[in-house]
Structures are given as structure tokens and as C-alpha cells.
Design an enzyme around this catalytic site. Structure first.
Site, PDB file in Angstrom:
ATOM      1  N   ASP A  70     -44.362 -24.652  14.018  1.00 41.82           N
ATOM      2  CA  ASP A  70     -45.512 -24.699  13.125  1.00 41.82           C
ATOM      3  C   ASP A  70     -45.166 -25.642  11.963  1.00 41.82           C
ATOM      4  O   ASP A  70     -44.125 -26.333  11.995  1.00 41.82           O
ATOM      5  CB  ASP A  70     -45.919 -23.288  12.672  1.00 41.82           C
ATOM      6  CG  ASP A  70     -44.916 -22.632  11.732  1.00 41.82           C
ATOM      7  OD1 ASP A  70     -43.844 -23.233  11.473  1.00 41.82           O
ATOM      8  OD2 ASP A  70     -45.195 -21.532  11.244  1.00 41.82           O
ATOM      9  N   CYS A  81     -40.271 -21.619  13.445  1.00 40.84           N
ATOM     10  CA  CYS A  81     -41.303 -21.393  12.427  1.00 40.84           C
ATOM     11  C   CYS A  81     -40.566 -21.095  11.117  1.00 40.84           C
ATOM     12  O   CYS A  81     -39.380 -21.428  11.006  1.00 40.84           O
ATOM     13  CB  CYS A  81     -42.296 -20.302  12.839  1.00 40.84           C
ATOM     14  SG  CYS A  81     -41.664 -18.625  12.935  1.00 40.84           S
ATOM     15  N   THR A 101     -39.680 -18.175   9.578  1.00 43.35           N
ATOM     16  CA  THR A 101     -38.626 -17.171   9.756  1.00 43.35           C
ATOM     17  C   THR A 101     -38.055 -17.156  11.169  1.00 43.35           C
ATOM     18  O   THR A 101     -36.984 -16.574  11.384  1.00 43.35           O
ATOM     19  CB  THR A 101     -39.199 -15.767   9.508  1.00 43.35           C
ATOM     20  OG1 THR A 101     -40.299 -15.579  10.426  1.00 43.35           O
ATOM     21  CG2 THR A 101     -39.683 -15.609   8.070  1.00 43.35           C
ATOM     22  N   HIS A 158     -24.621 -13.408  27.476  1.00 44.55           N
ATOM     23  CA  HIS A 158     -25.036 -12.065  27.896  1.00 44.55           C
ATOM     24  C   HIS A 158     -26.499 -11.971  28.312  1.00 44.55           C
ATOM     25  O   HIS A 158     -26.841 -11.138  29.141  1.00 44.55           O
ATOM     26  CB  HIS A 158     -24.788 -11.052  26.765  1.00 44.55           C
ATOM     27  CG  HIS A 158     -23.332 -10.772  26.543  1.00 44.55           C
ATOM     28  ND1 HIS A 158     -22.882  -9.732  25.764  1.00 44.55           N
ATOM     29  CD2 HIS A 158     -22.224 -11.407  26.993  1.00 44.55           C
ATOM     30  CE1 HIS A 158     -21.558  -9.731  25.750  1.00 44.55           C
ATOM     31  NE2 HIS A 158     -21.128 -10.749  26.487  1.00 44.55           N
ATOM     32  N   HIS A 215     -23.897  -8.771  33.342  1.00 46.72           N
ATOM     33  CA  HIS A 215     -25.018  -9.253  32.524  1.00 46.72           C
ATOM     34  C   HIS A 215     -26.178  -9.715  33.403  1.00 46.72           C
ATOM     35  O   HIS A 215     -27.334  -9.594  33.022  1.00 46.72           O
ATOM     36  CB  HIS A 215     -24.549 -10.358  31.574  1.00 46.72           C
ATOM     37  CG  HIS A 215     -23.461  -9.881  30.678  1.00 46.72           C
ATOM     38  ND1 HIS A 215     -23.674  -8.913  29.716  1.00 46.72           N
ATOM     39  CD2 HIS A 215     -22.138 -10.182  30.623  1.00 46.72           C
ATOM     40  CE1 HIS A 215     -22.534  -8.652  29.095  1.00 46.72           C
ATOM     41  NE2 HIS A 215     -21.581  -9.403  29.634  1.00 46.72           N
TER      42      HIS A 215
HETATM   43  C1  RB5 Z   1     -46.008 -19.700   7.975  1.00 47.65           C
HETATM   44  O1  RB5 Z   1     -46.253 -19.619   6.630  1.00 47.65           O
HETATM   45  C2  RB5 Z   1     -45.143 -18.509   8.431  1.00 47.65           C
HETATM   46  O2  RB5 Z   1     -45.926 -17.347   8.446  1.00 47.65           O
HETATM   47  C3  RB5 Z   1     -44.556 -18.785   9.778  1.00 47.65           C
HETATM   48  O3  RB5 Z   1     -43.859 -19.979   9.755  1.00 47.65           O
HETATM   49  C4  RB5 Z   1     -43.582 -17.759  10.326  1.00 47.65           C
HETATM   50  O4  RB5 Z   1     -42.556 -17.494   9.424  1.00 47.65           O
HETATM   51  C5  RB5 Z   1     -44.155 -16.544  10.931  1.00 47.65           C
HETATM   52  O5  RB5 Z   1     -43.480 -15.704  11.517  1.00 47.65           O
END
Ligand code: RB5
Length: 150
Positions: A8, A66, A68, A99, A134
Site C-alpha cells: 500500500d 504495508c 505494520t 519450519h 515440518h
Molecule cells: C495505512 O495507514 C495502514 O493502515 C496500513 O499500511 C497497515 O498498517 C494496515 O495494517
């Protein structure tokens, strides 16, 4: 290897760094997702694209990024046959291959810096699957998918 990578907007800068790095190593990279860091793009669409390409054999492995790594890994893992590992360090990336035979790596661009991210990518790209007990567990996961998605 042929690697599908998508992100993203939050993952865009790290995605460019990782894609360049893989290309320099001789891999074929199929990029998708956000076109810039300041143009919002859904992590759902980016995760779907990579999952589909890995499952239909367009690519050998996937990388999704993304902010996180959480949302995009959730999306990828909803596809039966995808084993997406959200990794924040090299040990997790090594283990995800040894694994879990991970076929998609997820990272959070707001969580890991770029040099750590490249170390994670190296571990994910180079570590073989251990097989043996595994493999049995991965097979059990596949059986679970068959049960839940029939
Ligand atoms: C975008 O702001 C954020 O929500 C996305 O990149 C991500 O971290 C979602 O899990």
C-alpha cells in the site's frame, strides 16, 4: 526466482528498496500496488494481487508490505495455499522458511528500517525448508484448509 511484491502507500518506499535489491541480485520482480507514498492505496488490493500470483504460478514467492505488515498479512493468509509470515527480524524469517515453508513474506515499513528489512529478505530468500516433521505440519495445515473451505 520470480518474486511478486506489492504494497500500500505506507509500504511504498520500502517496497522500492526491496524490489531494487532483488533485481540487483538477478531475480525477476513483478511489482504492484501503490504508485506513490502520498497516494492512498488499499493494502487489501495489494495483498490479493500477490496471493493470486503466487497461487497461480505467475511467481515463485511473494513479498507484501504495508505500514505494520498486519493488514496485508491477514489478507494474504485468507487465501488457501498461502503461508504468509509477518517478520520483524531475521530469525523469524529464517524460521518461516525452515519450519513453515512460507511462500509470502510480510513486513511493516513503519516497523522495520530498510537495512533490517533487507536482512529479513535475505533470510527469507535463501533459507531452505527443513521438511521432515515440518512437512507433516504443513500438510496438516493444508488438510485444515480443505476442511474449512469445502
Ligand atoms: C495505512 O495507514 C495502514 O493502515 C496500513 O499500511 C497497515 O498498517 C494496515 O495494517
Amino acid at each position: 526466482m520470480i518474486i511478486s511484491i506489492a504494497s500500500d502507500h505506507a509500504g511504498y518506499p520500502l517496497r522500492k528498496i526491496v524490489a531494487d535489491y532483488l533485481i540487483k541480485q538477478g531475480h525477476t520482480v513483478i511489482e504492484g500496488g501503490a504508485t506513490a507514498a502520498d497516494v492512498p492505496y488499499s493494502y487489501v488490493l495489494a495483498g490479493q494481487k500477490v496471493a493470486k500470483e503466487v497461487l497461480d504460478g505467475t511467481s515463485d514467492r511473494g513479498i507484501v508490505i504495508c505500514g505494520t505488515g498486519i493488514g496485508i498479512s491477514m489478507v494474504a493468509n485468507k487465501f488457501p495455499g498461502i503461508r504468509c509470515a509477518l517478520c520483524t527480524n531475521e530469525y523469524m524469517a529464517r524460521m518461516s522458511r525452515q519450519h513453515n515453508d512460507a511462500n509470502v513474506l510480510a513486513m511493516g515499513a513503519r516497523v522495520v528500517g530498510s537495512s533490517l528489512a533487507l536482512g529479513i529478505v535475505d533470510a527469507y530468500m535463501n533459507e531452505p525448508f527443513d521438511g521432515g516433521r515440518h512437512q507433516t505440519r504443513v500438510n496438516d495445515m493444508k488438510e485444515q484448509e480443505k476442511e474449512l473451505f469445502k
